[in-house]
Design a protein around this motif. Sequence first.
Motif, PDB file in Angstrom:
ATOM      1  N   GLU A  82      -5.030 -13.083  -3.248  1.00 18.30           N
ATOM      2  CA  GLU A  82      -3.568 -13.037  -3.137  1.00 18.30           C
ATOM      3  C   GLU A  82      -3.196 -11.595  -2.848  1.00 18.30           C
ATOM      4  O   GLU A  82      -3.751 -10.671  -3.458  1.00 18.30           O
ATOM      5  N   TYR A  83      -2.265 -11.432  -1.917  1.00 19.86           N
ATOM      6  CA  TYR A  83      -1.860 -10.076  -1.540  1.00 19.86           C
ATOM      7  C   TYR A  83      -0.579  -9.660  -2.264  1.00 19.86           C
ATOM      8  O   TYR A  83       0.267 -10.492  -2.580  1.00 19.86           O
ATOM      9  N   VAL A  84      -0.476  -8.348  -2.494  1.00 23.68           N
ATOM     10  CA  VAL A  84       0.725  -7.777  -3.109  1.00 23.68           C
ATOM     11  C   VAL A  84       1.689  -7.413  -1.969  1.00 23.68           C
ATOM     12  O   VAL A  84       1.456  -6.465  -1.232  1.00 23.68           O
ATOM     13  N   ASP A  85       2.727  -8.213  -1.825  1.00 19.34           N
ATOM     14  CA  ASP A  85       3.640  -8.011  -0.694  1.00 19.34           C
ATOM     15  C   ASP A  85       4.722  -6.992  -0.995  1.00 19.34           C
ATOM     16  O   ASP A  85       5.289  -6.406  -0.081  1.00 19.34           O
ATOM     17  N   ASP A  86       5.027  -6.797  -2.283  1.00 23.47           N
ATOM     18  CA  ASP A  86       6.118  -5.896  -2.641  1.00 23.47           C
ATOM     19  C   ASP A  86       5.619  -4.886  -3.677  1.00 23.47           C
ATOM     20  O   ASP A  86       5.683  -5.134  -4.881  1.00 23.47           O
ATOM     21  N   PRO A 134      -9.772   1.427   0.669  1.00 24.52           N
ATOM     22  CA  PRO A 134      -8.479   0.887   0.239  1.00 24.52           C
ATOM     23  C   PRO A 134      -7.711   0.261   1.404  1.00 24.52           C
ATOM     24  O   PRO A 134      -7.401   0.953   2.382  1.00 24.52           O
ATOM     25  N   LEU A 135      -7.425  -1.033   1.288  1.00 24.82           N
ATOM     26  CA  LEU A 135      -6.709  -1.752   2.344  1.00 24.82           C
ATOM     27  C   LEU A 135      -5.305  -2.104   1.860  1.00 24.82           C
ATOM     28  O   LEU A 135      -5.111  -2.406   0.672  1.00 24.82           O
ATOM     29  N   PRO A 136      -4.330  -2.065   2.771  1.00 22.49           N
ATOM     30  CA  PRO A 136      -2.956  -2.366   2.359  1.00 22.49           C
ATOM     31  C   PRO A 136      -2.844  -3.760   1.735  1.00 22.49           C
ATOM     32  O   PRO A 136      -3.532  -4.688   2.172  1.00 22.49           O
ATOM     33  N   ARG A 137      -2.012  -3.896   0.765  1.00 19.37           N
ATOM     34  CA  ARG A 137      -1.670  -5.151   0.072  1.00 19.37           C
ATOM     35  C   ARG A 137      -2.839  -5.715  -0.750  1.00 19.37           C
ATOM     36  O   ARG A 137      -2.716  -6.769  -1.340  1.00 19.37           O
ATOM     37  N   ALA A 138      -3.984  -4.987  -0.799  1.00 15.15           N
ATOM     38  CA  ALA A 138      -5.157  -5.515  -1.492  1.00 15.15           C
ATOM     39  C   ALA A 138      -5.327  -4.900  -2.881  1.00 15.15           C
ATOM     40  O   ALA A 138      -6.445  -4.811  -3.388  1.00 15.15           O
ATOM     41  N   GLN A 139      -4.216  -4.501  -3.506  1.00 15.67           N
ATOM     42  CA  GLN A 139      -4.312  -3.862  -4.834  1.00 15.67           C
ATOM     43  C   GLN A 139      -5.030  -4.775  -5.818  1.00 15.67           C
ATOM     44  O   GLN A 139      -5.840  -4.313  -6.622  1.00 15.67           O
ATOM     45  N   ALA A 140      -4.754  -6.068  -5.779  1.00 18.59           N
ATOM     46  CA  ALA A 140      -5.385  -6.992  -6.731  1.00 18.59           C
ATOM     47  C   ALA A 140      -6.758  -7.434  -6.230  1.00 18.59           C
ATOM     48  O   ALA A 140      -7.766  -7.291  -6.930  1.00 18.59           O
ATOM     49  N   TYR A 141      -6.804  -7.939  -5.000  1.00 17.47           N
ATOM     50  CA  TYR A 141      -8.069  -8.463  -4.463  1.00 17.47           C
ATOM     51  C   TYR A 141      -9.116  -7.349  -4.363  1.00 17.47           C
ATOM     52  O   TYR A 141     -10.252  -7.506  -4.824  1.00 17.47           O
ATOM     53  N   GLY A 142      -8.713  -6.208  -3.775  1.00 18.13           N
ATOM     54  CA  GLY A 142      -9.658  -5.105  -3.599  1.00 18.13           C
ATOM     55  C   GLY A 142     -10.141  -4.559  -4.933  1.00 18.13           C
ATOM     56  O   GLY A 142     -11.330  -4.262  -5.100  1.00 18.13           O
TER      57      GLY A 142
END
Length: 244
Positions: A82-86, A134-142
């Motif tokens: 799941e990506y962090v959109d905000d 570090p990839l954008p929006r991947a704070q949780a998945y990464g």
Amino acid sequence: MKTILITGASSGIGKSLAQHYSEHGWHVIAGGRNEQALNELVSQYANVTPLVADLCDEQAVINAAAHLPELDVMLLNAGSCEYVDDPIHFDAALFQRVINTNLMTVAYCLNHWLCKVKQGGQLAFTSSSASFLPLPRAQAYGASKAALSYMAKTLSIDLAPHHIDVSLINPGFVETPLTDKNDFPMPGRISSEDAAKAIYHGLSKRRHTINFPSFFTLVLSMLARLPFSWWRAFAVRNLIRKTS
Ligand SMILES: NC(=O)c1ccc[n+]([C@@H]2O[C@H](COP(=O)([O-])OP(=O)(O)OC[C@H]3O[C@@H](n4cnc5c(N)ncnc54)[C@H](OP(=O)(O)O)[C@@H]3O)[C@@H](O)[C@H]2O)c1
């Protein structure tokens, strides 16, 4: 007949792995929550045993342990993205869901199932090449996959005296329901059958690290060696979604 336990075998990479190992004469214990999908596998392959369990539920993992035979390979593959959109309104519930699914389930499986892996056996983890940088929006998945990779590497050291080989699997983009949801370009995306072949080959050679597809994961690992400020500048300019 050798036995492999594969979690996340009801779909995507895990399902292709279950089929591939089955076709190569292994007894496959196929894990997942989707009982119907697992039963379809069982109807196609006589040597597949379904293991229906929600791995986020530790009690379900404990209950399943009672039915497990001795394992030659335990491949912990189940996961979600799941990506962090905000990022301004950080969604801690989303973060917790992803960490639970990608990391805590692994801890439960290790806690209650590792004792089933025989001496000389193998333990494998499906992490991701997303953990390389570090990839954008991947704070949780990464974060979940970076932690999983660290865990796998430390276990590789600590399980050596116990004669259990550990393999860390880092796929690039693979065609599965997980990536079907993505709305961005996925360079080098390969089929789940090709992913299964790469993993099967790497595990049969007892590789410590199994990266594929090779060109894509090589490029990512080279980018990861750049100074962070260079990668950050590139990512800010080219990879993030513009809000205004
Ligand atoms: N596809 C890619 O490009 C890619 C790239 C790098 C890494 N990966 C990793 O590869 C692994 C497999 O992903 P995939 O692409 O094959 O995704 P997928 O098709 O969505 O499959 C995910 C699997 O995980 C299982 N699962 C999820 N949550 C679970 C839970 N709480 N308890 C038990 N099983 C659970 C699902 O089973 P049920 O639905 O039956 O519960 C399903 O079988 C994941 O760890 C993913 O992070 C994928």
